[in-house]
Design a protein around this motif. Structure first.
Motif, mmCIF file in Angstrom:
data_model
loop_
_atom_site.group_PDB
_atom_site.id
_atom_site.type_symbol
_atom_site.label_atom_id
_atom_site.label_comp_id
_atom_site.label_asym_id
_atom_site.label_seq_id
_atom_site.Cartn_x
_atom_site.Cartn_y
_atom_site.Cartn_z
ATOM 1 N N ARG A 102 0.688 -1.201 -0.151
ATOM 2 C CA ARG A 102 0.069 0.024 -0.010
ATOM 3 C C ARG A 102 0.819 1.274 -0.053
ATOM 4 N N ALA A 103 1.677 1.171 0.796
ATOM 5 C CA ALA A 103 2.773 2.518 0.722
ATOM 6 C C ALA A 103 3.764 2.493 -0.527
ATOM 7 N N VAL A 104 3.932 1.397 -0.937
ATOM 8 C CA VAL A 104 4.660 1.454 -2.357
ATOM 9 C C VAL A 104 3.872 2.070 -3.324
ATOM 10 N N ARG A 105 2.597 1.854 -3.355
ATOM 11 C CA ARG A 105 1.572 2.105 -4.524
ATOM 12 C C ARG A 105 1.390 3.902 -4.153
ATOM 13 N N GLU A 106 1.084 4.003 -2.970
ATOM 14 C CA GLU A 106 1.110 5.562 -2.422
ATOM 15 C C GLU A 106 2.076 6.461 -2.806
ATOM 16 N N SER A 107 3.388 5.946 -2.426
ATOM 17 C CA SER A 107 4.542 6.792 -2.879
ATOM 18 C C SER A 107 5.061 6.640 -4.337
ATOM 19 N N GLY A 108 4.835 5.525 -5.036
ATOM 20 C CA GLY A 108 5.227 5.383 -6.454
ATOM 21 C C GLY A 108 6.599 4.753 -6.657
ATOM 22 N N ILE A 109 7.328 4.256 -5.455
ATOM 23 C CA ILE A 109 8.559 3.554 -5.544
ATOM 24 C C ILE A 109 8.197 2.026 -6.102
ATOM 25 N N ARG A 110 9.348 1.461 -6.669
ATOM 26 C CA ARG A 110 9.267 0.100 -6.961
ATOM 27 C C ARG A 110 9.202 -0.881 -5.733
ATOM 28 N N GLY A 111 8.539 -1.782 -5.786
ATOM 29 C CA GLY A 111 8.708 -2.728 -4.204
ATOM 30 C C GLY A 111 8.727 -4.074 -4.997
ATOM 31 N N PHE A 112 9.922 -4.631 -4.483
ATOM 32 C CA PHE A 112 9.934 -6.116 -4.750
ATOM 33 C C PHE A 112 9.848 -6.898 -3.351
ATOM 34 N N LEU A 113 8.555 -7.155 -2.841
ATOM 35 C CA LEU A 113 8.151 -7.431 -1.453
ATOM 36 C C LEU A 113 7.999 -8.805 -0.985
ATOM 37 N N SER A 114 8.834 -9.397 -0.226
ATOM 38 C CA SER A 114 8.872 -10.744 0.180
ATOM 39 C C SER A 114 8.080 -10.845 1.448
ATOM 40 N N TRP A 115 7.216 -11.660 1.515
ATOM 41 C CA TRP A 115 6.615 -12.119 2.851
ATOM 42 C C TRP A 115 7.396 -13.038 3.567
ATOM 43 N N VAL A 116 7.956 -12.908 4.788
ATOM 44 C CA VAL A 116 8.768 -13.554 5.526
ATOM 45 C C VAL A 116 7.994 -14.709 6.017
ATOM 46 N N THR A 117 8.582 -16.095 5.981
ATOM 47 C CA THR A 117 8.132 -17.155 6.720
ATOM 48 C C THR A 117 9.111 -17.742 7.745
ATOM 49 N N LEU A 118 8.539 -18.312 8.752
ATOM 50 C CA LEU A 118 9.577 -19.038 9.714
ATOM 51 C C LEU A 118 8.535 -19.714 10.481
ATOM 52 N N ASP A 119 9.189 -20.749 11.140
ATOM 53 C CA ASP A 119 8.194 -21.744 11.988
ATOM 54 C C ASP A 119 7.239 -20.964 12.501
ATOM 55 N N GLU A 120 5.954 -21.577 12.822
ATOM 56 C CA GLU A 120 4.785 -21.024 13.176
ATOM 57 C C GLU A 120 5.054 -20.780 14.818
ATOM 58 N N SER A 121 5.932 -21.614 15.492
ATOM 59 C CA SER A 121 6.094 -21.535 16.899
ATOM 60 C C SER A 121 6.943 -20.400 17.215
ATOM 61 N N ARG A 122 7.684 -19.696 16.273
ATOM 62 C CA ARG A 122 8.420 -18.653 16.514
ATOM 63 C C ARG A 122 8.300 -17.347 15.984
ATOM 64 N N THR A 123 6.927 -17.333 15.351
ATOM 65 C CA THR A 123 6.495 -15.827 14.874
ATOM 66 C C THR A 123 5.635 -15.144 15.605
ATOM 67 N N THR A 124 5.463 -13.871 15.508
ATOM 68 C CA THR A 124 4.638 -12.927 16.081
ATOM 69 C C THR A 124 3.425 -12.618 14.974
ATOM 70 N N GLN A 125 3.517 -13.325 13.748
ATOM 71 C CA GLN A 125 2.468 -13.157 12.923
ATOM 72 C C GLN A 125 1.311 -13.888 13.231
ATOM 73 N N HIS A 126 0.118 -13.313 12.638
ATOM 74 C CA HIS A 126 -1.191 -13.992 12.882
ATOM 75 C C HIS A 126 -1.431 -15.074 11.776
ATOM 76 N N GLY A 127 -1.763 -16.323 12.054
ATOM 77 C CA GLY A 127 -1.924 -17.169 11.115
ATOM 78 C C GLY A 127 -0.519 -18.112 10.933
ATOM 79 N N ASN A 128 -0.722 -18.752 10.069
ATOM 80 C CA ASN A 128 0.452 -19.425 9.373
ATOM 81 C C ASN A 128 1.369 -18.902 8.623
#
Ligand code: ZN
Length: 403
Positions: A102-128
């Motif tokens: 969303r920030a990329v689109r608003e600002s116009g910069i080009r984003g190569f965006l990687s959603w980080v994965t890690l073990d579910e037991s070690r993450t603060t992410q909601h969901g898997n």
């Protein structure tokens, strides 16, 4: 520039809707930041002068409080900072990358965006995390300005199963992968104790290494491991400032990587460990680091370092047919850099490369163009209200810090 692409270079006899005055300036291919965690702008300065092992828990305590809105505010601030210093593309590794998008689109910069994965037991992410990455990639695939990909935190946070599931997602969607690799001696030794193999050896054994992958750091790598990475077509994001600041020890063997024909680019890494996103500073430091530690003033000359920040990074992301140099037919991603300052005088065309790497700063960038769109001209950002972004970021960071 027309329809987002470069249609002519040099003396041009055409009329245009807009002319950007480049008198006394160099026009560069926009710089590409090959490794970043842009929402962490909000944590700038909170964990300085400590090693990675102490920095991570400090950062995690604040990071655990992040809301989606915080991620977006932090990303917007980072986008403004990058636009102001001539960066036109960045390669990010974080969660809630849809907010970064969303920030990329608003600002116009080009984003190569990687959603980080890690073990579910070690993450603060909601969901898997792997499912989150899958959904993010599916939603943003094929976008002009956002290129989604799958990230993995590193061997210290992801099991073989997580690595292979992430790879399956990347292959299914035909997108790239992005991870931290061999950043510290502790990571390498810890993995060797646990598995009997060093991270590069282990990743090869489980079948994770391939040309889709960009590995950040690769500081603690042997010549054999460099050859392994080269054989699998893995590209590397060199992050000299972050490595030096966290005292990771050692120096990434970049000259050997280049010799083995690995595609290497330059990354600032997180604003917690840099703390800036000015690639001009990082170019100079990259050149100096290798010269200083090898007792060789010829190591990493200015042209090589500028290549890392432009076409090298484009090759690393397999987008060099589209960006990374100024050529007719490529996307119009440009940075206009003043050479009129006292610190860049005297200027002769022969000294251009050396001025760009050793004398220029991000604040010399006068205009930034992405996809043919002028994001900044006369040092004024057009796409966003810069003052408002700064105020919001300051307030958001204070709330996080005091909460
Ligand atoms: Zn990183």
């Amino acid at each position: 520039m027309e329809d987002g692409r470069i249609v002519a270079v040099g003396e041009v006899d055409r009329s245009a809707d807009e002319v950007v005055d480049c008198t006394g300036c160099a026009v560069l291919p926009g710089l590409i930041n090959l490794h970043n965690h842009v929402p962490n702008t909000l944590l700038r300065g909170v964990a300085d002068d400590v090693p990675l092992e102490e920095m991570l828990p400090k950062a995690a305590a604040i990071d655990a409080k992040f809301t989606r809105r915080d991620v977006q505010v932090g990303a917007l601030l980072g986008c403004v900072e990058m636009i102001r210093s001539g960066t036109t593309s960045f390669h990010d590794l974080f969660y809630w990358e849809d907010e970064v998008a969303r920030a990329v689109r608003e600002s116009g910069i080009r984003g190569f965006l990687s959603w980080v994965t890690l073990d579910e037991s070690r993450t603060t992410q909601h969901g898997n995390p792997v499912k989150n990455a899958d959904a993010f990639v599916a939603k943003h695939k094929g976008d002009a300005i956002v290129t989604p990909s799958v990230g993995v935190q590193g061997v210290y946070a992801a099991s073989e199963e997580t690595f292979l599931k992430s790879k399956e997602v990347a292959e299914r969607h035909k997108v790239r992968m992005h991870m931290h690799l061999a950043e510290t001696r502790g990571e390498v030794e810890g993995h060797r104790k646990e598995t009997g193999l060093r991270p590069v050896e282990w990743l090869e054994k489980i079948g994770f290494l391939e040309s889709r992958l960009t590995a950040a750091h690769a500081v603690w790598t042997t010549i054999n491991e460099i050859r392994t990475l080269a054989r699998h077509g893995v590209s590397v994001a060199h992050c000299p400032v972050s490595n030096m600041k966290l005292a990771s020890g050692g120096v990434a063997p970049v000259p050997e990587m280049l010799q083995e024909r690995i595609d290497v680019g330059l990354g600032t890494d997180s604003p917690i460990s840099n703390n800036s996103m000015d690639l001009f500073a990082d170019m100079k430091i990259a050149a100096l680091l290798h010269k200083a530690t090898r007792w060789d003033a010829r190591a990493m000359p200015a042209q090589t370092v500028l290549d890392l920040a432009t076409i090298g990074a484009a090759r690393a992301l397999h987008v060099d047919s589209e960006i990374g140099s100024i050529e007719v037919g490529k996307r119009a991603d440009l940075a206009v850099v003043s050479l009129r300052g006292p610190h860049t005088t005297p200027f002769y065309p022969e000294t251009l490369m050396s001025h760009l790497v050793y004398s220029c700063r991000g604040s010399d960038v006068q205009a930034t163009v992405v996809d043919g769109k002028v994001l900044m001209a006369d040092r004024t950002v057009r796409t966003l209200d810069e003052a408002e972004v700064v105020v919001r970021a300051q307030e958001t960071a204070r709330e996080l810090f005091e909460a």
